[in-house]
Design a protein around this motif. Structure first.
Motif, mmCIF file in Angstrom:
data_model
loop_
_atom_site.group_PDB
_atom_site.id
_atom_site.type_symbol
_atom_site.label_atom_id
_atom_site.label_comp_id
_atom_site.label_asym_id
_atom_site.label_seq_id
_atom_site.Cartn_x
_atom_site.Cartn_y
_atom_site.Cartn_z
ATOM 1 N N PHE A 1 80.751 26.221 25.259
ATOM 2 C CA PHE A 1 81.815 26.285 24.257
ATOM 3 C C PHE A 1 81.592 25.244 23.166
ATOM 4 O O PHE A 1 81.071 24.151 23.415
ATOM 5 C CB PHE A 1 83.189 26.042 24.908
ATOM 6 C CG PHE A 1 83.583 27.115 25.884
ATOM 7 C CD1 PHE A 1 84.236 28.255 25.456
ATOM 8 C CD2 PHE A 1 83.272 26.990 27.222
ATOM 9 C CE1 PHE A 1 84.581 29.257 26.346
ATOM 10 C CE2 PHE A 1 83.606 27.979 28.135
ATOM 11 C CZ PHE A 1 84.267 29.119 27.685
ATOM 12 N N ILE A 2 82.000 25.617 21.951
ATOM 13 C CA ILE A 2 82.039 24.678 20.833
ATOM 14 C C ILE A 2 83.357 23.911 20.919
ATOM 15 O O ILE A 2 84.422 24.499 21.104
ATOM 16 C CB ILE A 2 81.951 25.434 19.488
ATOM 17 C CG1 ILE A 2 80.652 26.240 19.407
ATOM 18 C CG2 ILE A 2 82.072 24.476 18.319
ATOM 19 C CD1 ILE A 2 80.578 27.144 18.196
ATOM 20 N N ARG A 3 83.289 22.619 20.764
ATOM 21 C CA ARG A 3 84.525 21.839 20.885
ATOM 22 C C ARG A 3 85.418 22.001 19.653
ATOM 23 O O ARG A 3 86.649 22.025 19.764
ATOM 24 C CB ARG A 3 84.196 20.364 21.126
ATOM 25 C CG ARG A 3 85.364 19.582 21.682
ATOM 26 C CD ARG A 3 84.939 18.203 22.117
ATOM 27 N NE ARG A 3 84.087 18.173 23.297
ATOM 28 C CZ ARG A 3 84.519 18.271 24.553
ATOM 29 N NH1 ARG A 3 85.805 18.457 24.813
ATOM 30 N NH2 ARG A 3 83.674 18.194 25.554
ATOM 31 N N THR A 4 84.821 22.111 18.488
ATOM 32 C CA THR A 4 85.598 22.308 17.257
ATOM 33 C C THR A 4 85.103 23.580 16.574
ATOM 34 O O THR A 4 84.006 23.599 16.030
ATOM 35 C CB THR A 4 85.445 21.097 16.312
ATOM 36 O OG1 THR A 4 84.067 20.892 16.033
ATOM 37 C CG2 THR A 4 86.021 19.848 16.957
ATOM 38 N N GLY B 1 82.980 30.401 22.151
ATOM 39 C CA GLY B 1 81.967 30.799 23.125
ATOM 40 C C GLY B 1 81.824 32.314 23.173
ATOM 41 O O GLY B 1 82.585 33.047 22.528
ATOM 42 N N ASP B 2 80.829 32.778 23.935
ATOM 43 C CA ASP B 2 80.647 34.220 24.115
ATOM 44 C C ASP B 2 81.831 34.787 24.889
ATOM 45 O O ASP B 2 82.368 34.140 25.806
ATOM 46 C CB ASP B 2 79.365 34.504 24.892
ATOM 47 C CG ASP B 2 78.123 33.989 24.175
ATOM 48 O OD1 ASP B 2 78.217 33.700 22.971
ATOM 49 O OD2 ASP B 2 77.062 33.876 24.828
ATOM 50 N N GLY B 3 82.250 35.984 24.546
ATOM 51 C CA GLY B 3 83.358 36.579 25.282
ATOM 52 C C GLY B 3 83.797 37.906 24.709
ATOM 53 O O GLY B 3 83.139 38.488 23.846
ATOM 54 N N ARG B 4 84.970 38.382 25.187
ATOM 55 C CA ARG B 4 85.541 39.655 24.763
ATOM 56 C C ARG B 4 86.930 39.396 24.158
ATOM 57 O O ARG B 4 87.733 38.635 24.714
ATOM 58 C CB ARG B 4 85.649 40.600 25.948
ATOM 59 C CG ARG B 4 86.148 42.004 25.587
ATOM 60 C CD ARG B 4 86.230 42.884 26.831
ATOM 61 N NE ARG B 4 84.938 43.014 27.478
ATOM 62 C CZ ARG B 4 84.004 43.893 27.104
ATOM 63 N NH1 ARG B 4 84.231 44.706 26.084
ATOM 64 N NH2 ARG B 4 82.854 43.960 27.743
ATOM 65 N N PRO C 1 81.454 23.394 30.281
ATOM 66 C CA PRO C 1 80.320 23.807 31.127
ATOM 67 C C PRO C 1 79.072 24.069 30.289
ATOM 68 O O PRO C 1 79.144 24.377 29.103
ATOM 69 C CB PRO C 1 80.836 25.095 31.781
ATOM 70 C CG PRO C 1 81.835 25.636 30.813
ATOM 71 C CD PRO C 1 82.481 24.438 30.172
ATOM 72 N N ASP C 2 77.931 23.944 30.950
ATOM 73 C CA ASP C 2 76.664 24.264 30.283
ATOM 74 C C ASP C 2 76.540 25.777 30.094
ATOM 75 O O ASP C 2 77.089 26.574 30.865
ATOM 76 C CB ASP C 2 75.480 23.758 31.100
ATOM 77 C CG ASP C 2 75.426 22.242 31.158
ATOM 78 O OD1 ASP C 2 75.902 21.610 30.186
ATOM 79 O OD2 ASP C 2 74.933 21.706 32.164
ATOM 80 N N ALA C 3 75.782 26.137 29.068
ATOM 81 C CA ALA C 3 75.484 27.554 28.874
ATOM 82 C C ALA C 3 74.439 27.991 29.890
ATOM 83 O O ALA C 3 73.754 27.174 30.519
ATOM 84 C CB ALA C 3 74.980 27.784 27.457
#
Length: 478
Positions: A310-313, A356-359, A440-442
């Motif tokens: 995830f990107i924090r900002t 982050g990646d997602g739906r 978490p790590d990617a």
């Protein structure tokens, strides 16, 4: 019968012999020699003629040999009557064949091209007027099919071409967006149709390296990196290095990247293929890998991802206007109401990116949150983006998004006192402080794709090592 002595008299008697009834009747002539009494076959008429001819040939010829040879040469040189007749027939046919008329191709239409450079304050209407065309001609293009709505997005310095026929009517319009892309409107039977025409540039590998003296931005510029490349380099290592606080004098970096060339001239920059950053005694290496699904990402040489999940900002913001606070007093309701996220103040229209990646689970209005997007990321994590001014093209409920993809734009919809993004990070339904939660790590390179990763990464690392001596030293130290 009287016999005269000393004289042999031969009488030729012709005897007719009649064959039997079973043999075909045939006339046979014979000669009787009276002295010997022998019966000999008589010569036929044909044989007599042949003997006469032979005697005639043995007689003195009418012409000498030389005269006969000369006559033969003249006969051989003279054309035969049959040849003369054939030649006469050909001549007659040629005279009777009608002449072939030459077909003349219709003349090519005369076209005139007018080229202008877009200047500050220019509009499409003004450019049409310079070309001698009225607004009616412009509307015919803009009402056409394809990408005609993009023709009005002009930038200073662009080139625009008008192609006119002999009557001064527009046949083609071309807007050169850059050296590799242009919009072209062509007149067809059903009106104008605008399409994008792309030219693939030549890709040349380039190398840049430098050492930090005062700031990373200045050192990157001295190494030959433009702002976009230096920003990308900082993003690649941004999860491991805080470029605002962690850099030290003497830190080194090296980059292998793509330069784009058209007709031998550099027109831009492509991707960073591999990079190395030596920071505070620690060496970091990034390799670009494109997986089987066509998605590209940076990994360490062992296949671990260089980014967090995830990107924090999720935007470029001016300041944090309100932090995560379970006891915050609401600025509009004037009562204590938990603030379950972080507010980032930014101008209206600032792009908001997926953390982050997602739906996409939700993309519509949500009470006081106004226009809101909710994204499910797996493992019980959900992110929330509220008070948006609008949604990015293609964003819809159920659709997939990638980390860093633009999903919307900053606004002040719902209960908001000014333009900002309200951002939440929730885990199993419980709100967490987006600025403090452990991210978490990617995911690393999948095991089934490690062979492909090594095939791509090893040549890039070799080229980086060949051009960067400090990288060779760092690899040797490891």
């Amino acid at each position: 019968m009287a016999v005269i002595a000393g004289v042999t008299t031969v009488f030729g008697l012709v005897l007719t012999l009649s064959p039997g009834s079973d043999v075909e009747a045939q006339r046979i002539s014979s000669q009787l020699d009276l002295d010997s009494g022998e019966l000999r076959p008589a010569l036929s008429a044909l044989a007599v003629e042949a003997m006469a001819a032979e005697e005639q040939e043995q007689a003195t010829p009418l012409f000498t040999v030389e005269e006969q040879q000369r006559a033969a040469r003249i006969a051989a040189a003279a054309p035969s009557r049959a040849n003369i007749a054939d030649q006469q027939l050909v001549t007659d046919n040629q005279q009777q064949k009608p002449p072939v008329e030459e077909v003349t191709a219709p003349p090519e239409p005369q076209l005139t091209e007018k080229t202008f450079e877009v200047k500050a304050g220019d509009t499409l209407s003004r450019l049409f007027s310079r070309a001698g065309l009225n607004d009616s001609a412009m509307y015919q293009v803009l009402r056409g099919e394809g990408l005609s709505d993009q023709l009005g997005r002009l930038r200073q310095g662009q080139q625009i071409d008008f192609v006119l026929n002999e009557e001064g009517q527009l046949q083609q319009l071309t807007l050169h967006q850059n050296r590799t892309k242009k919009l072209q409107a062509n007149l067809g039977e059903e009106g104008f149709k605008t399409t994008e025409v792309s030219r693939e540039p030549d890709i040349i590998l380039a190398f840049a390296g430098g050492e930090i003296e005062s700031s990373f931005a200045l050192s990157a510029r001295r190494a030959g990196l433009n702002n976009r490349l230096s920003s990308n380099l900082a993003s690649i290592f941004g999860w491991q290095i805080d470029f605002g606080r962690d850099l030290r004098r003497g830190d080194r970096f090296s980059v292998l990247y793509e330069e784009l060339h058209v007709d031998g001239e550099k027109v831009g920059y492509g991707r960073i293929l591999s990079a190395n950053f030596h920071n505070r005694g620690k060496n970091l290496t990034a390799i670009l890998f494109t997986n089987s699904e066509g998605h590209s990402e940076y990994f360490a040489p062992d296949g671990t991802s260089l980014r967090k999940a995830f990107i924090r900002t999720p935007l470029e913001y001016s300041r944090i206007s309100s932090r995560f606070d379970p006891q915050r007093r609401h600025p509009i309701l004037n009562r204590v109401r938990p603030h379950q996220g972080t507010d980032f103040a930014a101008p209206t229209g600032t792009p908001v990116r997926a953390a982050g990646d997602g739906r996409v689970r939700h993309a519509r209005r949500d009470g006081g949150y106004g226009r809101t997007i909710r994204i499910q990321h797996g493992n019980g994590v959900e992110t929330v983006y509220a008070h948006l001014n609008g949604y990015a093209s293609g964003i819809q409920e159920g659709g997939r998004v990638r980390q860093g993809q633009v999903i919307g734009y900053v606004g002040m919809s719902g209960m908001a006192t000014g333009p900002h993004l309200h951002y939440e990070y929730r885990q199993h339904g419980q709100p967490r402080d987006p600025m403090r939660v452990a991210l978490p790590d990617a995911d690393p390179v999948p095991k089934e794709q490690m062979t492909a990763f090594q095939t791509q990464s090893q040549p890039l690392m070799a080229q980086l090592a060949t051009r960067d001596e400090s990288f060779q030293v760092a690899m040797a130290e490891e």
